[in-house]
Design an enzyme around this catalytic site. Sequence first.
Site, mmCIF file in Angstrom:
data_model
loop_
_atom_site.group_PDB
_atom_site.id
_atom_site.type_symbol
_atom_site.label_atom_id
_atom_site.label_comp_id
_atom_site.label_asym_id
_atom_site.label_seq_id
_atom_site.Cartn_x
_atom_site.Cartn_y
_atom_site.Cartn_z
ATOM 1 N N SER A 54 0.826 -1.214 0.000
ATOM 2 C CA SER A 54 0.000 0.000 0.000
ATOM 3 C C SER A 54 0.859 1.262 0.000
ATOM 4 C CB SER A 54 -0.965 0.009 1.203
ATOM 5 O OG SER A 54 -0.256 0.108 2.413
ATOM 6 N N HIS A 55 2.167 1.117 0.258
ATOM 7 C CA HIS A 55 3.045 2.291 0.267
ATOM 8 C C HIS A 55 4.352 2.046 -0.478
ATOM 9 C CE1 HIS A 55 0.038 3.307 3.230
ATOM 10 N NE2 HIS A 55 0.327 4.561 2.949
ATOM 11 N N PHE A 105 3.632 10.520 2.914
ATOM 12 C CA PHE A 105 2.822 9.757 1.960
ATOM 13 C C PHE A 105 3.257 8.295 1.974
ATOM 14 C CE2 PHE A 105 1.382 9.283 -2.677
ATOM 15 C CZ PHE A 105 0.041 9.445 -2.372
ATOM 16 N N ASP A 139 -5.010 0.820 1.031
ATOM 17 C CA ASP A 139 -5.601 -0.514 0.832
ATOM 18 C C ASP A 139 -7.009 -0.417 0.259
ATOM 19 O OD1 ASP A 139 -3.548 -2.300 1.443
ATOM 20 O OD2 ASP A 139 -3.802 -1.938 3.585
HETATM 21 P P1 NDP Z 1 -1.773 -3.790 8.670
HETATM 22 O O1 NDP Z 1 -3.098 -3.931 9.294
HETATM 23 O O2 NDP Z 1 -1.523 -4.506 7.402
HETATM 24 O O3 NDP Z 1 -0.639 -4.261 9.680
HETATM 25 C C1 NDP Z 1 -0.513 -3.630 10.916
HETATM 26 C C2 NDP Z 1 0.592 -4.277 11.735
HETATM 27 O O4 NDP Z 1 0.154 -5.551 12.180
HETATM 28 C C3 NDP Z 1 1.877 -4.524 10.947
HETATM 29 O O5 NDP Z 1 2.963 -4.298 11.793
HETATM 30 C C4 NDP Z 1 1.758 -5.986 10.540
HETATM 31 O O6 NDP Z 1 3.015 -6.617 10.399
HETATM 32 C C5 NDP Z 1 1.010 -6.574 11.696
HETATM 33 N N1 NDP Z 1 0.136 -7.671 11.320
HETATM 34 C C6 NDP Z 1 -0.755 -7.709 10.307
HETATM 35 N N2 NDP Z 1 -1.410 -8.889 10.322
HETATM 36 C C7 NDP Z 1 -0.915 -9.593 11.360
HETATM 37 C C8 NDP Z 1 -1.196 -10.885 11.891
HETATM 38 N N3 NDP Z 1 -2.107 -11.687 11.344
HETATM 39 N N4 NDP Z 1 -0.482 -11.288 12.967
HETATM 40 C C9 NDP Z 1 0.446 -10.490 13.529
HETATM 41 N N5 NDP Z 1 0.750 -9.260 13.066
HETATM 42 C C10 NDP Z 1 0.081 -8.822 11.996
HETATM 43 O O7 NDP Z 1 -1.393 -2.242 8.480
HETATM 44 P P2 NDP Z 1 -2.363 -1.038 8.117
HETATM 45 O O8 NDP Z 1 -3.191 -1.452 6.960
HETATM 46 O O9 NDP Z 1 -3.023 -0.558 9.319
HETATM 47 O O10 NDP Z 1 -1.296 0.058 7.631
HETATM 48 C C11 NDP Z 1 -0.571 -0.164 6.432
HETATM 49 C C12 NDP Z 1 0.449 0.901 6.234
HETATM 50 O O11 NDP Z 1 -0.175 2.133 5.882
HETATM 51 C C13 NDP Z 1 1.329 1.218 7.444
HETATM 52 O O12 NDP Z 1 2.676 1.065 7.043
HETATM 53 C C14 NDP Z 1 1.039 2.669 7.756
HETATM 54 O O13 NDP Z 1 2.146 3.419 8.223
HETATM 55 C C15 NDP Z 1 0.605 3.182 6.403
HETATM 56 N N6 NDP Z 1 -0.183 4.409 6.535
HETATM 57 C C16 NDP Z 1 0.418 5.600 6.293
HETATM 58 C C17 NDP Z 1 -0.279 6.775 6.474
HETATM 59 C C18 NDP Z 1 0.372 8.092 6.291
HETATM 60 O O14 NDP Z 1 -0.273 9.111 6.529
HETATM 61 N N7 NDP Z 1 1.621 8.164 5.866
HETATM 62 C C19 NDP Z 1 -1.680 6.769 6.866
HETATM 63 C C20 NDP Z 1 -2.198 5.444 7.118
HETATM 64 C C21 NDP Z 1 -1.478 4.317 6.945
HETATM 65 P P3 NDP Z 1 3.636 -6.922 8.918
HETATM 66 O O15 NDP Z 1 4.025 -5.583 8.386
HETATM 67 O O16 NDP Z 1 4.780 -7.826 9.158
HETATM 68 O O17 NDP Z 1 2.530 -7.558 8.112
HETATM 69 O O1 PYC Z 2 -2.891 4.768 3.256
HETATM 70 O O2 PYC Z 2 -4.145 5.940 4.600
HETATM 71 C C1 PYC Z 2 -3.181 5.832 3.850
HETATM 72 C C2 PYC Z 2 -2.299 6.996 3.636
HETATM 73 C C3 PYC Z 2 -2.584 8.293 3.869
HETATM 74 C C4 PYC Z 2 -1.462 9.016 3.508
HETATM 75 C C5 PYC Z 2 -0.542 8.143 3.062
HETATM 76 N N1 PYC Z 2 -1.072 6.912 3.157
#
Ligand code: NDP
Ligand code: PYC
Length: 335
Positions: free
Chosen positions: A43-44, A117, A184
Site C-alpha cells: 500500500s506504500h 505519503f 488498501d
Molecule cells: P496492517 O493492518 O496490514 O498491519 C498492521 C501491523 O500488524 C503490521 O505491523 C503488521 O506486520 C502486523 N500484522 C498484520 N497482520 C498480522 C497478523 N495476522 N499477525 C500479527 N501481526 C500482523 O497495516 P495497516 O493497513 O493498518 O497500515 C498499512 C500501512 O499504511 C502502514 O505502514 C502505515 O504506516 C501506512 N499508513 C500511512 C499513512 C500516512 O499518513 N503516511 C496513513 C495510514 C497508513 P507486517 O508488516 O509484518 O505484516
Molecule cells: O494509506 O491511509 C493511507 C495513507 C494516507 C497518507 C498516506 N497513506
Amino acid sequence: MPIAYTDLVALLQGIFVRHGVTPEVASVLATNCATAERDGAHSHGVFRIKGYLSSLASGWVSGTAVPVVEDVASGYVAADAAGGFAQPALHAARPLLVAKARAAGIAVLAIRNSHHFAALWPDVEPFAEEGLVALSVVNSMTCVVPHGASKPVFGTNPVAFAAPCAGGAPIVFDLATSALAHGDVQIAAREGHSLPPGSGVDRHGQPTCDPAAVLDGGALLPFGGHKGSALSMMVELLSAALTGGHFSFGFDWSQHPGAQTPWTGQLIIVIDPAKAAGVPFAERAQTLVAHMREAGVERMPGERRQRNRARAAAEGIPLKAEVLAQLRQWAGQAV
Ligand code: NDP
Ligand code: PYC
C-alpha cells in the site's frame, strides 16, 4: 519480473529527479519507497509513485524544500519541513535527535509543515537497529469518522513502534488507526475486492463494503470503535497540535488538482533503553517474545516483512512487467 533492491532505489531516484526533486530528497524518498516494496508493504510501495508525481506536478508539495532543524531543549528537537516531505526532515534532524536521546535518555522530534505519503515503520525501525526504542505518529487527510460522529474528522493516522530484541530482528509494528489504510481501499477498488464489514460508510453515512463507495464521498471508520477513535485523536494531538502542523481537516488542497500528499505533522519519540534498570531491555523483549511464542503466537508483527526482505535479497523484488515499464517510462528510460 524481479528487480534488485539497489536497482529499484536508483530507478525511483531517477524518476523523482526527473520530476523536479533535488537529488538529496529523491534519495530519501526513493529509498523509503523501494524499502516498502521490498518488504511487501504494497500500500506504500511503488503504487504510490503516481500520487507523488501528481502531487509534485500540482505544486502542492515541494521537492526542493530544505528542512530547518531547531535545537529547542535538552530533549526536544523541532523541524520545519518547509512544505516538503517529512522524511528529509527526519534525515536532517536524526543526528541531533539520537545524540539527545542518548544523553537524556529520551528525546522527541516534532516535524511540522510536512507531507507524509509513506509507510511509517521505515521511520522507526532504524532506531531499534541501533539499540533505541522509537514511537512515531503521523496524521493524514480527513477521511475517518470519529466514533459516535456523523462526518469525517480524523486521518488514517498510523502509529509505528520499534524496539530492539536480543537474538533477532527488532520488534516493529505499524498500523493505521482506521479500519484500513486508505491505500488498501484504493487497491481493493482497483482489484475489485470488497472491504471487511465495519471498514467504512458511503456518502450517505450508511455502512458499506464497497471500496468505490468509500472513495466516492464516503469515509473510513476507526478500528476497534471508541478505542481506535481515541488513538486517532491522540495522533492528531501529537502530530499536529504539538508540532504546529495541520490537523487532518486543517488544510485545503482543492486548488491543487492531483494533490494527494497530506500536509500535516509528525512526532517521533526516541528512548535509550540503556538508561533502564535491571536486565537489559533487549533481553527482556526476547523473554516476552519467547512467552508469546510458547503461548501459540506464530506470526509476530514485522515477520511477514522480514520474510519478504530475505526473499527479495535472494530473488529480487517481484514487480509486474507493466509496473516496471511504467516506472521506466516515468524515469525517461527506453522501455
Ligand atoms: P496492517 O493492518 O496490514 O498491519 C498492521 C501491523 O500488524 C503490521 O505491523 C503488521 O506486520 C502486523 N500484522 C498484520 N497482520 C498480522 C497478523 N495476522 N499477525 C500479527 N501481526 C500482523 O497495516 P495497516 O493497513 O493498518 O497500515 C498499512 C500501512 O499504511 C502502514 O505502514 C502505515 O504506516 C501506512 N499508513 C500511512 C499513512 C500516512 O499518513 N503516511 C496513513 C495510514 C497508513 P507486517 O508488516 O509484518 O505484516
Ligand atoms: O494509506 O491511509 C493511507 C495513507 C494516507 C497518507 C498516506 N497513506
